[in-house]
Design a protein around this motif. Structure first.
Motif, PDB file in Angstrom:
ATOM      1  N   MET A   1      21.672 -44.007  59.346  1.00  0.00           N
ATOM      2  CA  MET A   1      21.906 -44.779  58.117  1.00  0.00           C
ATOM      3  C   MET A   1      23.365 -44.622  57.680  1.00  0.00           C
ATOM      4  O   MET A   1      23.887 -43.515  57.635  1.00  0.00           O
ATOM      5  N   ALA A   2      24.004 -45.755  57.361  1.00  0.00           N
ATOM      6  CA  ALA A   2      25.406 -45.724  56.946  1.00  0.00           C
ATOM      7  C   ALA A   2      25.527 -45.056  55.576  1.00  0.00           C
ATOM      8  O   ALA A   2      24.635 -45.185  54.741  1.00  0.00           O
ATOM      9  N   PRO A   3      26.627 -44.322  55.334  1.00  0.00           N
ATOM     10  CA  PRO A   3      26.832 -43.698  54.028  1.00  0.00           C
ATOM     11  C   PRO A   3      26.828 -44.753  52.922  1.00  0.00           C
ATOM     12  O   PRO A   3      27.336 -45.871  53.111  1.00  0.00           O
ATOM     13  N   ASP A   4      26.241 -44.391  51.781  1.00  0.00           N
ATOM     14  CA  ASP A   4      26.136 -45.317  50.649  1.00  0.00           C
ATOM     15  C   ASP A   4      27.262 -45.030  49.674  1.00  0.00           C
ATOM     16  O   ASP A   4      27.217 -44.042  48.931  1.00  0.00           O
ATOM     17  N   HIS A   5      28.287 -45.870  49.686  1.00  0.00           N
ATOM     18  CA  HIS A   5      29.448 -45.670  48.821  1.00  0.00           C
ATOM     19  C   HIS A   5      29.795 -46.963  48.099  1.00  0.00           C
ATOM     20  O   HIS A   5      29.438 -48.060  48.546  1.00  0.00           O
ATOM     21  N   LEU A   6      30.500 -46.823  46.982  1.00  0.00           N
ATOM     22  CA  LEU A   6      31.074 -47.984  46.308  1.00  0.00           C
ATOM     23  C   LEU A   6      32.260 -48.491  47.109  1.00  0.00           C
ATOM     24  O   LEU A   6      33.047 -47.693  47.619  1.00  0.00           O
ATOM     25  N   THR A   7      32.404 -49.796  47.189  1.00  0.00           N
ATOM     26  CA  THR A   7      33.604 -50.344  47.803  1.00  0.00           C
ATOM     27  C   THR A   7      34.775 -50.123  46.855  1.00  0.00           C
ATOM     28  O   THR A   7      34.593 -49.907  45.651  1.00  0.00           O
ATOM     29  N   GLU A   8      35.981 -50.163  47.390  1.00  0.00           N
ATOM     30  CA  GLU A   8      37.167 -50.008  46.532  1.00  0.00           C
ATOM     31  C   GLU A   8      37.178 -51.071  45.439  1.00  0.00           C
ATOM     32  O   GLU A   8      37.533 -50.804  44.288  1.00  0.00           O
ATOM     33  N   ARG A   9      36.779 -52.283  45.811  1.00  0.00           N
ATOM     34  CA  ARG A   9      36.785 -53.382  44.833  1.00  0.00           C
ATOM     35  C   ARG A   9      35.765 -53.115  43.719  1.00  0.00           C
ATOM     36  O   ARG A   9      36.078 -53.302  42.538  1.00  0.00           O
ATOM     37  N   ASP A  10      34.551 -52.698  44.089  1.00  0.00           N
ATOM     38  CA  ASP A  10      33.527 -52.446  43.075  1.00  0.00           C
ATOM     39  C   ASP A  10      33.927 -51.285  42.166  1.00  0.00           C
ATOM     40  O   ASP A  10      33.722 -51.338  40.944  1.00  0.00           O
ATOM     41  N   TYR A  11      34.494 -50.221  42.767  1.00  0.00           N
ATOM     42  CA  TYR A  11      34.897 -49.079  41.943  1.00  0.00           C
ATOM     43  C   TYR A  11      36.001 -49.473  40.973  1.00  0.00           C
ATOM     44  O   TYR A  11      35.969 -49.116  39.789  1.00  0.00           O
ATOM     45  N   ALA A  12      36.976 -50.245  41.464  1.00  0.00           N
ATOM     46  CA  ALA A  12      38.076 -50.685  40.601  1.00  0.00           C
ATOM     47  C   ALA A  12      37.556 -51.568  39.472  1.00  0.00           C
ATOM     48  O   ALA A  12      38.020 -51.469  38.322  1.00  0.00           O
ATOM     49  N   GLN A  13      36.592 -52.420  39.775  1.00  0.00           N
ATOM     50  CA  GLN A  13      36.034 -53.304  38.750  1.00  0.00           C
ATOM     51  C   GLN A  13      35.262 -52.501  37.701  1.00  0.00           C
ATOM     52  O   GLN A  13      35.403 -52.741  36.491  1.00  0.00           O
ATOM     53  N   LEU A  14      34.468 -51.547  38.159  1.00  0.00           N
ATOM     54  CA  LEU A  14      33.759 -50.675  37.219  1.00  0.00           C
ATOM     55  C   LEU A  14      34.735 -49.889  36.346  1.00  0.00           C
ATOM     56  O   LEU A  14      34.559 -49.790  35.124  1.00  0.00           O
ATOM     57  N   ALA A  15      35.766 -49.327  36.973  1.00  0.00           N
ATOM     58  CA  ALA A  15      36.742 -48.522  36.240  1.00  0.00           C
ATOM     59  C   ALA A  15      37.442 -49.355  35.169  1.00  0.00           C
ATOM     60  O   ALA A  15      37.654 -48.895  34.038  1.00  0.00           O
TER      61      ALA A  15
ATOM     62  N   LYS B   1      37.363 -39.112  40.568  1.00  0.00           N
ATOM     63  CA  LYS B   1      36.002 -39.013  40.039  1.00  0.00           C
ATOM     64  C   LYS B   1      35.010 -39.860  40.828  1.00  0.00           C
ATOM     65  O   LYS B   1      33.826 -39.929  40.470  1.00  0.00           O
ATOM     66  N   ARG B   2      35.480 -40.469  41.890  1.00  0.00           N
ATOM     67  CA  ARG B   2      34.650 -41.456  42.583  1.00  0.00           C
ATOM     68  C   ARG B   2      33.343 -40.865  43.109  1.00  0.00           C
ATOM     69  O   ARG B   2      32.264 -41.454  42.922  1.00  0.00           O
ATOM     70  N   LEU B   3      33.388 -39.702  43.750  1.00  0.00           N
ATOM     71  CA  LEU B   3      32.165 -39.112  44.293  1.00  0.00           C
ATOM     72  C   LEU B   3      31.171 -38.772  43.186  1.00  0.00           C
ATOM     73  O   LEU B   3      29.963 -38.962  43.347  1.00  0.00           O
ATOM     74  N   MET B   4      31.680 -38.253  42.066  1.00  0.00           N
ATOM     75  CA  MET B   4      30.804 -37.941  40.942  1.00  0.00           C
ATOM     76  C   MET B   4      30.151 -39.211  40.404  1.00  0.00           C
ATOM     77  O   MET B   4      28.940 -39.254  40.154  1.00  0.00           O
ATOM     78  N   VAL B   5      30.943 -40.267  40.231  1.00  0.00           N
ATOM     79  CA  VAL B   5      30.410 -41.530  39.721  1.00  0.00           C
ATOM     80  C   VAL B   5      29.374 -42.099  40.686  1.00  0.00           C
ATOM     81  O   VAL B   5      28.306 -42.571  40.276  1.00  0.00           O
ATOM     82  N   GLU B   6      29.669 -42.050  41.987  1.00  0.00           N
ATOM     83  CA  GLU B   6      28.717 -42.565  42.972  1.00  0.00           C
ATOM     84  C   GLU B   6      27.384 -41.827  42.894  1.00  0.00           C
ATOM     85  O   GLU B   6      26.313 -42.449  42.931  1.00  0.00           O
TER      86      GLU B   6
END
Length: 279
Positions: free
Chosen positions: A1-15, A30-35
């Protein structure tokens, strides 16, 4: 199973959305904590991945309903009873005597105190303990405590006022006897703030970026500690200017010891460690 991460675009939009509406910075560190926190939220909604969660937020119009849950998920809620205890000492030996003499606060009307960004409640309940002790020593002394936070979930926990037993370590023994109730469950030792103290605190949902305050009156003392560090300098200026507008002339603003008001244009004068008086 591929790792489940936010894309750079999604993280930037959320931020960007979280900082614009809540003032909270979400740096890449803070990305890992947010994920991790948003994965739990995705599972709660029955969504299989962060990608599916972000599609729900941004592609299916779910952000309006979900925004508060996002803020609750990423908000840091580090808090303690009697945190930075010198502030409570100064409240008793300096601030209250000054306000009694200069404005009559506590005597001719209640002393109004606001715990802004109160998290799960240890700060306002610490204030309630300290001020209740003052009232016991000063017949006729009256006070009112308002407490606010952006997180609805954390305010519900604050209103329940139940804490793990290890959290009360900073509370003096005599105050524990007067103000805390111990659970009978030996496997999950908890304490609860006594009803008399709980009644002294009023909780309100409030975003510090909002103009005004959740109260219908100006405050004598505002505690806004250890939250400014999550804001940009521009947001700090806006938040603190609004708090000063909510503070009576001669009232006191207390911030965290790691926070500085240097280089900010505010109508206050420093009077002690992380303590300021409204001009």
């Amino acid at each position: 199973m591929a790792p489940d991460h936010l894309t750079e675009r999604d993280y930037a939009q959320l931020a960007e959305i979280v900082e614009r509406h809540a003032g909270i910075k979400m740096p890449v560190g803070k990305r890992l904590m947010v994920e991790g926190r948003l994965r739990r939220r995705a599972r709660a909604l029955g969504l299989p991945s962060l990608n599916a969660y972000c599609h729900y937020l941004f592609g299916q119009g779910g952000l309006d309903d979900e925004f508060q849950q996002v803020v609750d998920a990423i908000t840091t809620n580090k808090t303690d009873f009697f945190r930075e205890p010198i502030h409570f000492e100064r409240l008793v030996d300096t601030i209250i005597p000054d306000l009694l003499d200069s404005t009559g606060a506590g005597r001719s009307r209640p002393l109004d105190v606001w715990s802004a960004a109160c998290s799960s409640g240890p700060e306002p309940y610490t204030l309630a303990m300290v001020l209740s002790d003052v009232a016991a020593e000063r017949p006729g002394f009256r006070f009112s405590i308002g407490a606010s936070d952006i997180s609805h979930d954390i305010l519900q926990a604050a209103a329940r006022a139940v804490y793990p037993e290890q959290m009360i370590e900073p509370v003096p023994q005599d105050m524990r006897r007067r103000y805390l109730l111990r659970s009978r469950d030996q496997e999950r030792p908890t304490v609860r703030i006594c009803p008399e103290l709980r009644q002294q605190v009023t909780f309100r949902d409030f975003n510090l970026l909002t103009k005004g305050s959740p109260w219908q009156r100006p405050m004598d003392v505002i505690f806004c500690r250890n939250v400014l560090i999550y804001f940009s300098p521009e947001t700090q200026q806006a938040v603190l200017a609004n708090l000063c507008d909510s503070l009576r002339s001669g009232g006191y603003l207390l911030v965290g010891h790691s926070e500085s008001l240097n280089n900010l244009d505010l109508p206050v004068t420093p009077v002690g460690p992380a303590m300021y008086r409204r001009k």
